[in-house]
Enzyme design. Structure first.
Site: not given
Length: 659
Positions: A430, A516, A603
């Site tokens: 990410e 995202e 996450e």
């Protein structure tokens, strides 16, 4: 028959209401003069025949006519200053036609009855009386055409017949002279009446235009200053009132307060129930605020779901907090619409005026503290304090620095690995934005990202981060993909999506960039968000729904959006090892993703216990400090090298190496 109707219409009271009123007003000033002249001439004529004519003609008949005239004179005199209604004016003019005929016939009959008495001088006086008095009466009645012509006919008709057949050349000459004078007088009178009617019509039209102009002016003022939906003052009127109220307060040494009220997640109301229901809610919000306000409090709708108040006489933060608590509490009861029951909350910010304030600085404080309320105490009210003043000063410095920043030079990106348990390796990163300002130093993304969203610079940041991520993607091993976050503004702007798509297309294929999105960003405009995501999918990107479970109507988004991946929010992961509810939710989410054929990422994994619990529930793709903190490109490449070196060395050994 039509000729008779035309004649009757010629003598009748006119239909035009303005002309009727104008005639009545003009006659109210002239009729008293008419009667005064008529009585004076009558008394003089009676006096000259006092010893030659019978007492009946010189005393009793004039007395009767005088009584009638005085009664009418008194009636007109008493009503000279009274505001006439149309009905009364029309009735007065109708009676005038009858009275004019009666008095004209009465005085004519009386004066002709005197003609046979006396010498030539006295007969000439009768002729003079009838001619001059009738002319004077017609002039006094010139604004009432019908009444004036009735007098002319009733007086001059018998006069001409009497004198033309008297057998005396002098009287015949007088009759001819009177015919000529009468013709000229009638011509002048008709022209004057026509001009009078035209003047009245012109004045009426002018008044009508003035009324219409005033109506348009009032309507323009309303459109410029009033919100058409709620009928509350709008932003323009609010700004004007705030300047005026602040000037008054500063002049007399008092204080005022400004409040802003924002409805929380109002966009979802329009999305779920439709705009009509949303409008009904806004109207009801206005009613609820108005029901609570004091007479001195000014309420306005600034636009969309934003309302504002100006409170006179405010002097302490405690009373403002109490006011804010009442105001926000009034928004919590449900709103009943035709399409269903709506539940929402509202956040409010209050700011008290200070010495040296301008309207802009005072409102700026209220605006900022409303944002604080929405961020920290959603559904409550917050009063601006010294702590907020320090924060606001920093925010304004940050705004300026962000506005003038060289984003390519000041922004840099970090990478946090996403680890796949099944393949025992990192499958992607990410991309996280960081800002190192030459003025402010290192600025937390928790500060500058929300600020960029508020100020509209977030799209520039997104595109800068994307360019840097695309550059790095070419240097990473080919199987790996990078995930870039999109903001609500990016999804809601066709221009921003076109710019993003152009950058991805320019980088060439295969595309190794995923995007995202958050549920909050999607809520702004579901249709536009869907179109934007389809455009990115066409380039080879994949879409992940971030912070799953923390937004609104998550299952609806999973159903409607073209998703490849769901990222479960860290709040569920934090309690997974000891909270049965969190485990149940995670298990359900994993099953949902498996059934839909999409992957599921967890996450915020920080401990071995959390990892073991997630693996036990069927989780495979993980992200968190346990697998690696955000790192620069060099460390990200080194991280991959370490993985390859530890391949086959066991999960515990690898975790220790990468953590």
């Amino acid at each position: 028959m039509s000729a008779v109707k035309s004649v009757l219409r010629f003598f009748a009271v006119p239909e035009d209401p303005e002309l009727v009123l104008a005639q009545a007003r003009a006659l109210s000033r002239q009729i008293p003069l008419l009667y005064a002249m008529l009585l004076a001439n009558t008394f003089i004529l009676a006096a000259t025949h006092l010893h030659t004519a019978p007492a009946m003609l010189t005393a009793y008949v004039p007395a009767l006519l005088t009584v009638i005239s005085v009664a009418r004179l008194t009636f007109w005199w008493r009503g000279r200053n009274v505001i006439l209604s149309l009905e009364k004016a029309r009735r007065t003019l109708t009676v005038l036609l009858v009275v004019a005929a009666v008095l004209a016939i009465g005085f004519t009959t009386w004066s002709l009855s005197l003609f046979q008495y006396g010498d030539a001088y006295q007969r000439s006086h009768v002729a003079f009386y009838m001619g001059i008095t009738s002319i004077g009466c017609m002039f006094c009645l010139m604004h009432a055409r019908g009444a004036a012509l009735i007098v002319a006919i009733c007086v001059m008709g018998p006069f001409l017949v009497m004198f033309a057949t008297a057998g005396q050349q002098t009287f015949m000459a007088i009759a001819i002279n009177m015919v000529l004078v009468l013709a000229a007088l009638i011509f002048i009178m008709l022209n004057n009446y026509r001009d009078f009617s035209a003047l009245v019509a012109s004045r009426s039209e002018m008044v009508r235009k003035q009324v219409e102009t005033q109506r348009l002016s009032d309507e323009n003022y309303r459109l410029a200053n009033v919100d058409s939906l709620t009928n509350l003052p709008n932003r323009r009127r609010f700004e004007q009132h705030l300047r005026e109220a602040l000037a008054r307060a500063q002049a007399d040494g008092s204080q005022i307060a400004v409040a802003r009220l924002d409805l929380d997640s109002f966009k979802s109301i329009n999305d779920i129930f439709g705009q009509i229901a949303g409008d009904q809610v806004l109207i009801e919000v206005g009613h609820r605020i108005n029901a609570l306000r004091r007479p001195s409090t000014f309420v306005a709708r600034l636009g969309s779901d934003q309302f504002a108040l100006v409170l006179d006489g405010a002097n302490d933060e405690a009373s403002l907090q109490a006011c804010g608590d009442v105001l926000t509490a009034a928004m919590r009861p449900s709103f009943e619409t035709k399409l269903g029951t709506v539940h929402l909350s509202a956040s409010a910010g209050f700011a008290l005026s200070r010495a040296g304030d301008t309207a802009d600085t005072l409102y700026d404080r209220a605006d900022y503290v409303t944002w604080v309320a929405k961020r920290e105490t959603r559904g409550r009210a917050v009063v601006f304090s010294d702590r907020h003043a320090d924060e606001l000063n920093r925010v304004r410095r940050m705004e300026h620095a962000l506005h003038t920043a060289n984003l390519d030079a000041e922004l840099y990106i970090l990478f946090q690995p996403q680890f796949d348990i099944a393949s025992n390796g990192t499958t992607g990163y990410e991309v996280l934005a960081r800002w190192r300002s030459p003025v402010l130093g290192e600025v937390s993304p928790a500060e500058f990202i929300p600020l960029a969203e508020r100020t509209g610079t977030i799209s520039k940041i997104t595109q800068t981060v994307l360019r840097k991520a695309l550059a790095v993607s070419g240097r990473l091993p080919k199987p790996l993909r990078l995930s870039v976050n999109l903001s609500a503004h990016d999804l809601g702007s066709a221009t921003a999506i076109e710019a993003i798509a152009a950058l991805v297309a320019q980088a060439g294929k295969p595309c190794r960039i995923d995007f995202e999105i958050t549920e909050t960003a999607v809520m702004r405009d579901m249709d536009q968000a869907n179109q934007a995501l389809l455009a990115l999918l066409a380039l080879g990107s994949r879409i992940a729904l971030d912070d799953f479970g923390t937004g609104h109507s998550s299952l609806t988004h999973v159903q409607k959006l073209p998703l490849d991946r769901i990222k479960v929010d860290r709040s569920f992961v934090a309690e997974v090892s000891n909270d049965p509810t969190s485990r149940a939710i995670i298990k359900t989410t994993i099953d949902l993703c498996r059934n839909l054929g999409i992957s599921c990422v967890f996450e915020g994994i920080e401990t071995e216990e959390q990892l073991e619990a997630l693996i036990g529930l069927g989780g495979t793709v993980m992200q968190g400090y346990l697998f690696g903190r955000p790192m620069n490109e060099e460390l990200a490449l080194k991280h991959l090298d370490n993985e390859r070196q530890d391949w086959g060395g066991g999960r515990s050994r690898m975790f220790g190496a990468v953590s």
